[in-house]
Design an enzyme around this catalytic site. Structure first.
Site, mmCIF file in Angstrom:
data_model
loop_
_atom_site.group_PDB
_atom_site.id
_atom_site.type_symbol
_atom_site.label_atom_id
_atom_site.label_comp_id
_atom_site.label_asym_id
_atom_site.label_seq_id
_atom_site.Cartn_x
_atom_site.Cartn_y
_atom_site.Cartn_z
ATOM 1 C CG ASP A 1 -17.044 -30.591 -41.357
ATOM 2 O OD1 ASP A 1 -17.438 -31.451 -42.183
ATOM 3 O OD2 ASP A 1 -17.742 -30.240 -40.392
ATOM 4 C CB SER A 2 -17.787 -31.416 -46.356
ATOM 5 O OG SER A 2 -18.749 -31.746 -45.358
ATOM 6 N N GLY B 1 -21.179 -28.008 -45.189
ATOM 7 C CA GLY B 1 -22.631 -27.959 -45.012
ATOM 8 C C GLY B 1 -23.064 -27.655 -43.583
ATOM 9 C CG PHE B 2 -22.288 -29.045 -38.914
ATOM 10 C CD1 PHE B 2 -23.432 -29.675 -38.448
ATOM 11 C CD2 PHE B 2 -21.484 -28.370 -38.003
ATOM 12 C CE1 PHE B 2 -23.767 -29.645 -37.096
ATOM 13 C CE2 PHE B 2 -21.815 -28.327 -36.649
ATOM 14 C CZ PHE B 2 -22.957 -28.968 -36.204
ATOM 15 C CG ASP C 1 -22.626 -33.976 -43.681
ATOM 16 O OD1 ASP C 1 -21.976 -32.938 -43.901
ATOM 17 O OD2 ASP C 1 -22.755 -34.443 -42.535
ATOM 18 N N GLY D 1 -24.385 -35.765 -37.091
ATOM 19 C CA GLY D 1 -25.750 -35.560 -36.617
ATOM 20 C C GLY D 1 -25.959 -35.765 -35.133
ATOM 21 C CG ASP E 1 -14.189 -31.968 -34.614
ATOM 22 O OD1 ASP E 1 -14.942 -32.879 -34.992
ATOM 23 O OD2 ASP E 1 -14.557 -30.774 -34.550
ATOM 24 C CB CYS F 1 -0.919 -29.984 -16.189
ATOM 25 S SG CYS F 1 -1.017 -29.455 -17.901
ATOM 26 C CB CYS G 1 0.517 -27.051 -20.283
ATOM 27 S SG CYS G 1 -0.336 -25.943 -19.145
ATOM 28 C CB CYS H 1 0.431 -26.487 -15.125
ATOM 29 S SG CYS H 1 -1.337 -26.505 -15.460
ATOM 30 C CG HIS I 1 -4.417 -26.209 -18.536
ATOM 31 N ND1 HIS I 1 -3.648 -27.075 -17.803
ATOM 32 C CD2 HIS I 1 -5.712 -26.543 -18.273
ATOM 33 C CE1 HIS I 1 -4.432 -27.879 -17.107
ATOM 34 N NE2 HIS I 1 -5.692 -27.583 -17.373
HETATM 35 N N1 PRF Z 1 -21.644 -33.114 -40.334
HETATM 36 C C1 PRF Z 1 -20.532 -32.389 -40.691
HETATM 37 N N2 PRF Z 1 -19.810 -31.711 -39.792
HETATM 38 C C2 PRF Z 1 -20.197 -31.747 -38.498
HETATM 39 C C3 PRF Z 1 -21.322 -32.472 -38.068
HETATM 40 C C4 PRF Z 1 -22.096 -33.205 -39.032
HETATM 41 O O1 PRF Z 1 -23.097 -33.867 -38.754
HETATM 42 C C5 PRF Z 1 -21.415 -32.274 -36.679
HETATM 43 C C6 PRF Z 1 -22.445 -32.818 -35.766
HETATM 44 N N3 PRF Z 1 -22.036 -32.818 -34.418
HETATM 45 C C7 PRF Z 1 -20.341 -31.441 -36.313
HETATM 46 N N4 PRF Z 1 -19.628 -31.148 -37.419
HETATM 47 N N5 PRF Z 1 -20.157 -32.357 -41.972
HETATM 48 ZN ZN ZN Z 2 -1.569 -27.207 -17.608
#
Ligand code: PRF
Ligand code: ZN
Length: 372
Positions: A92-93, A95-96, A146, A216, A266, A304, A306, A309, A335
């Protein structure tokens, strides 16, 4: 081999199954990415994560730039080598995470400046710097930089933020350049508003990406609002590219998202819950802390595979949780990750066989059974 791509193998209603190809291996979709924020999936060895069926992990620009720094990871041979994970990594970049974790922060056209949640030191991320950090880490799937407003927000704020994210998407694309073997994903924003989601999707398609994320959502709007947004938002994204719903979710969110055309997700939920004693099973959620497990010789889930379990009783798992033993986090995380990957494998098979609707009905019926 330096080529990347996405091949859709089957479609059942809106649900798709396929494969994302990267030089580090194939990602079977629908795919769930365990979260390895700080170069580890907490409480798990990488080979154990792989044994659950995970084809890809998520890493975080924000955390790794602060500690141990992207430059240090690069010098040590990149994130894959550093953490001993040789399959694909999506990052992930930043910003969030700045918005949810950093102290004092300032947003401008240029990017965001903020104070580290670790030591209060001052940092800046711009789209260009985010691309540089993700390259230093050696990420296989790079996310655009973003901004994601918390919901509820008024329409003017959502539009302004989405348009800024689209300008940043263009700058991200230009800074990323041409890097064979690596993919760049755009991120659609626009809150719950159909017209803004459309505008955002058009802006991203115009720029052109290897995959498209729905950002978002899962920011406080609730499942019903998220699903009704996905009902129109997913369809606006190119059909022949992977679609990634960021930060989702609970098992029923994941199933509902796949039913609406999402290929990748994720979430920290299975790993984080493993450390707080919340256990996901075919029959529903249980909390291992509860005294009713104290004398229970049964496994968490008879079906399961794992180690929690296969080798341990609920009574033992209850005991080590209450005693705050480290093995509790290890077994419960394992698990939960196994359960999530089993759901994904079940959906992939069902979609390929054209019986996804029946699979969904069975999934919901199994969870309604009550006494677990
Ligand atoms: N933008 C980025 N990462 C994120 C989100 C997003 O909108 C969200 C929103 N659920 C989680 N992780 N860059
Ligand atoms: Zn399990």
């Amino acid at each position: 081999m330096t080529s990347t791509g996405f091949t859709k193998h089957a479609q059942d209603g809106m649900a798709r199954s396929g494969v994302i190809t990267t030089p580090r291996g194939e990602i079977r979709t629908p795919a769930f990415m365990p979260v390895g924020t700080a170069a580890t999936v907490k409480a798990m060895m990488p080979e154990s994560v792989a044994s659950t069926g995970a084809d890809i992990l998520l890493g975080n620009t924000y955390h790794l730039m602060l500690r141990p720094t992207a430059e240090r990871v690069a010098k040590l041979g990149g994130l894959h080598k550093f953490m001993n994970w040789d399959k694909p990594i999506l990052t992930d970049s930043g910003g969030f995470q700045v918005m949810s974790l950093a102290g004092l922060r300032k947003l401008t056209e240029r990017g965001v400046t903020f104070k580290s949640h670790i030591d209060g030191s001052k940092h800046e991320i711009t789209p260009e710097r985010s691309m540089e950090i993700q390259e230093l880490l050696g990420s296989d799937i790079v996310m655009c930089f973003d901004e994601c407003p918390a919901l509820p927000a008024d329409r003017a704020r959502i539009a302004e933020s989405m348009r800024l994210s689209m300008r940043w998407a263009k700058r991200s694309r230009e800074a990323f350049g041409d890097r064979p073997g690596h993919m760049l994903f755009g991120i659609q924003q626009g809150g719950l508003e159909q017209d803004f989601r459309q505008e955002s999707a058009e802006a991203l398609r115009e720029i052109g990406f290897d995959g498209y994320a729905v950002g978002g959502l899962a920011v406080g709007e609730g499942q019903e609002a998220m699903f009704s947004t996905l009902d129109f938002a997913t369809d606006m994204l190119p059909e022949d590219k992977p679609r990634y719903l960021m930060g989702v979710g609970k098992p029923d969110d994941i199933v509902g998202a796949v039913a609406r055309g999402i290929d990748v997700m994720d979430c920290v939920l299975p790993s984080r819950s493993g450390r707080t004693g919340q256990v996901f099973t075919r029959m529903g959620v249980l909390n291992i802390k509860n005294a009713r497990h104290m004398d229970d010789p049964r496994p968490l889930d008879e079906n399961c595979s794992c180690p929690a379990c296969q080798n341990y009783s609920r009574a033992y798992l209850h005991h080590v949780f209450r005693s705050q033993e480290i093995i509790s986090s290890m077994l419960l995380t394992w698990h939960n990750l196994q359960y999530y990957q089993d759901i994904m494998a079940g959906m992939r098979e069902a979609i390929a066989a054209g019986r996804f609707t029946q699979w969904q009905a069975d999934f919901h019926a199994g969870r309604a059974q009550g006494d677990i």
